[in-house]
Design a protein around this motif. Sequence first.
Motif, PDB file in Angstrom:
ATOM      1  N   PRO A 450     -26.353 -31.759 -55.776  1.00 59.46           N
ATOM      2  CA  PRO A 450     -27.454 -31.130 -55.036  1.00 59.46           C
ATOM      3  C   PRO A 450     -27.491 -31.593 -53.583  1.00 59.46           C
ATOM      4  CG  PRO A 450     -28.286 -32.973 -56.308  1.00 59.46           C
ATOM      5  CD  PRO A 450     -26.827 -32.843 -56.660  1.00 59.46           C
ATOM      6  N   LEU A 451     -28.276 -30.882 -52.784  1.00 59.35           N
ATOM      7  CA  LEU A 451     -28.527 -31.319 -51.416  1.00 59.35           C
ATOM      8  C   LEU A 451     -29.406 -32.560 -51.435  1.00 59.35           C
ATOM      9  CD1 LEU A 451     -29.248 -28.034 -49.428  1.00 59.35           C
ATOM     10  CD2 LEU A 451     -27.246 -29.499 -49.256  1.00 59.35           C
ATOM     11  N   VAL A 466     -25.693 -31.782 -45.571  1.00 53.93           N
ATOM     12  CA  VAL A 466     -24.894 -30.629 -45.164  1.00 53.93           C
ATOM     13  C   VAL A 466     -23.652 -31.093 -44.416  1.00 53.93           C
ATOM     14  CG1 VAL A 466     -24.902 -28.500 -43.822  1.00 53.93           C
ATOM     15  CG2 VAL A 466     -26.929 -29.165 -45.090  1.00 53.93           C
ATOM     16  N   ALA A 467     -23.794 -32.131 -43.615  1.00 54.73           N
ATOM     17  CA  ALA A 467     -22.640 -32.633 -42.867  1.00 54.73           C
ATOM     18  C   ALA A 467     -21.533 -33.105 -43.809  1.00 54.73           C
ATOM     19  CB  ALA A 467     -23.078 -33.771 -41.955  1.00 54.73           C
ATOM     20  N   GLN A 468     -21.906 -33.687 -44.964  1.00 57.41           N
ATOM     21  CA  GLN A 468     -20.917 -34.127 -45.935  1.00 57.41           C
ATOM     22  C   GLN A 468     -20.220 -32.963 -46.624  1.00 57.41           C
ATOM     23  OE1 GLN A 468     -23.801 -36.734 -47.994  1.00 57.41           O
ATOM     24  NE2 GLN A 468     -22.275 -38.367 -47.826  1.00 57.41           N
ATOM     25  N   LEU A 486     -26.313 -24.033 -39.344  1.00 56.63           N
ATOM     26  CA  LEU A 486     -26.550 -24.727 -40.606  1.00 56.63           C
ATOM     27  C   LEU A 486     -26.617 -26.231 -40.397  1.00 56.63           C
ATOM     28  CD1 LEU A 486     -26.778 -24.563 -43.705  1.00 56.63           C
ATOM     29  CD2 LEU A 486     -24.293 -24.657 -43.796  1.00 56.63           C
ATOM     30  N   LEU A 487     -25.678 -26.762 -39.634  1.00 58.07           N
ATOM     31  CA  LEU A 487     -25.671 -28.202 -39.389  1.00 58.07           C
ATOM     32  C   LEU A 487     -26.842 -28.626 -38.523  1.00 58.07           C
ATOM     33  CD1 LEU A 487     -21.853 -28.670 -38.824  1.00 58.07           C
ATOM     34  CD2 LEU A 487     -23.186 -29.510 -40.742  1.00 58.07           C
ATOM     35  N   SER A 489     -29.738 -27.542 -38.712  1.00 58.52           N
ATOM     36  CA  SER A 489     -30.939 -27.599 -39.546  1.00 58.52           C
ATOM     37  C   SER A 489     -30.945 -28.806 -40.459  1.00 58.52           C
ATOM     38  CB  SER A 489     -31.071 -26.327 -40.382  1.00 58.52           C
ATOM     39  OG  SER A 489     -30.061 -26.293 -41.370  1.00 58.52           O
ATOM     40  N   ASP A 490     -29.818 -29.504 -40.539  1.00 56.16           N
ATOM     41  CA  ASP A 490     -29.732 -30.675 -41.420  1.00 56.16           C
ATOM     42  C   ASP A 490     -30.569 -31.810 -40.827  1.00 56.16           C
ATOM     43  OD1 ASP A 490     -29.004 -32.441 -43.368  1.00 56.16           O
ATOM     44  OD2 ASP A 490     -27.133 -33.008 -42.387  1.00 56.16           O
ATOM     45  N   GLN A 491     -31.442 -32.358 -41.623  1.00 60.18           N
ATOM     46  CA  GLN A 491     -32.361 -33.373 -41.139  1.00 60.18           C
ATOM     47  C   GLN A 491     -31.840 -34.788 -41.292  1.00 60.18           C
ATOM     48  OE1 GLN A 491     -35.212 -32.422 -39.517  1.00 60.18           O
ATOM     49  NE2 GLN A 491     -34.255 -30.425 -39.780  1.00 60.18           N
ATOM     50  N   ARG A 492     -30.659 -34.915 -41.896  1.00 59.23           N
ATOM     51  CA  ARG A 492     -30.158 -36.271 -42.106  1.00 59.23           C
ATOM     52  C   ARG A 492     -29.314 -36.712 -40.920  1.00 59.23           C
ATOM     53  NH1 ARG A 492     -30.704 -38.589 -46.878  1.00 59.23           N
ATOM     54  NH2 ARG A 492     -28.890 -39.889 -46.542  1.00 59.23           N
TER      55      ARG A 492
END
Length: 492
Positions: A450-451, A466-468, A486-487, A489-492
């Motif tokens: 999962p995300l 998402v980066a992974q 998409l990247l 929007s990734d919060q990590r």
Amino acid sequence: MLTRIEVDGFKNLLGFSVELGPFTCIAGPNGTGKSNVFDVIRFLSLLTDHEMVEAARLLRSDEERSADPRELFWTDGVERADTIRMAVEMIVPKKVHDDFGRAAVPSSTFLRYELELGYEAPSGLATLGSLRLLREELTHITLGDAANHLRFPHRANSFRRDVVINKRAGTAFISTTKDNDDNLVIQIHQDGGSRGQPRPSPGRTSPRTIVNTVTTSSDPTILAAKREMQSWRALALEPSAMRRPDRFIERAQVAANGAHLAAALYRMAHSPKDPEKPGRAFSKEEIEVHAAAVYARVAMRLSRLLGVRSVRVDRDDRYERLTLEIQEHGGGFLPARSLSEGTLRFLALILLDEDPESLGLICMEEPENGIHPARMEAMVSLVGEMAVDPDRAPGDDNPMRQVVVNTHSPRFLQIVHQPGTPWSQEILFAKTATVRRPSGRVARALRLVPLSGSWRCTPEERGLSVAQMLPYLTQVTGSTGDLTELLASDQR
């Protein structure tokens, strides 16, 4: 509604488990075996209607109908699994009908079904082996445990309390034991609880599962489990099937290959219902008004995606044939055989969404096929909106329908993950992992990750950012240009 799957020994599913919500997007590169998740779902559904060996054959293509059922068992070319173990947790309908049309009300609607199959080598003149039943169990999940088993976001008051019912106390509905001679015995327990003697059936020699053999309302909960699994289907829309007109006698529901669009739309248009007065007769004028409204609503939804003015079904009483027709802006009506694949795909999904009788689990393999990239966002929205809204009680305006999508399209994944969409956290990424077999050999198996931060994550499974996921996606696209948003929007 299928809420959890556990599999061991089926193709590349070893020690596999996954939780499902109303909508799930399985993404990842080709070759990981993510389609095997659909195969095990379809296999369980086939077992409810066919003998075990026939269900295994039907899972293959028509050209391979004589395939050995041993092919379902995991193998690395040297070692092969001895058994296939499957378990599912599911919410079943609150009311079903048996094969004689009699209503049946299950005593529990949240169930766990476990099945273990083994392989029987051919003997005598037989050239193919068979499957044998080693264990079959059907138990209920209590109301107190329901919240721990339904971890996807939902409203307890309006959704969970409506779909999860339990009046069961005591033993399982189906259990497996052995007799005094150490022979396998599958037992059916009375639906009312622990009262009465269970009905035994031989296990090893049975060509069918117990769930398969239940056909009457005398075992309502087992029957409800059977009806639920029968509703699991893999949608594989075929242009030739969608273009064909329908005869009056055709089943008036969209088939898994997209057939019967005309019959399904005609039935929805000409079969009005009054929720306050079930079964009342409608006048010819009322039916015509209802039909016009249905056609207009379908045309309006289709016009948001394509240049469509109106939709109708032409009824030919002479040849007893129904033909789906669409009128484009500035032109006349065109029959389905003249429409593009993309138009037919959108129309099939709209009809499935509009039909309150279209229930159960729908598996979609690469729904983006045949769709212009400019229409991809509309496709994602349409597919996602088909699933039941877990914040409301199911009903005609919120059918108990579940959708699982399998895709390797980075663009599809990007749209699903857009912030603010109801499905942004419903992504599972397919990857290959190494596991150690009891023999000590190392095997490659499918895992769905999962995300990070989504409801499926646990202390043991923290998920992927998402980066992974980027290296896996670039294996498909060869480029990262379309993943910028998409990247971002990734919060990590």
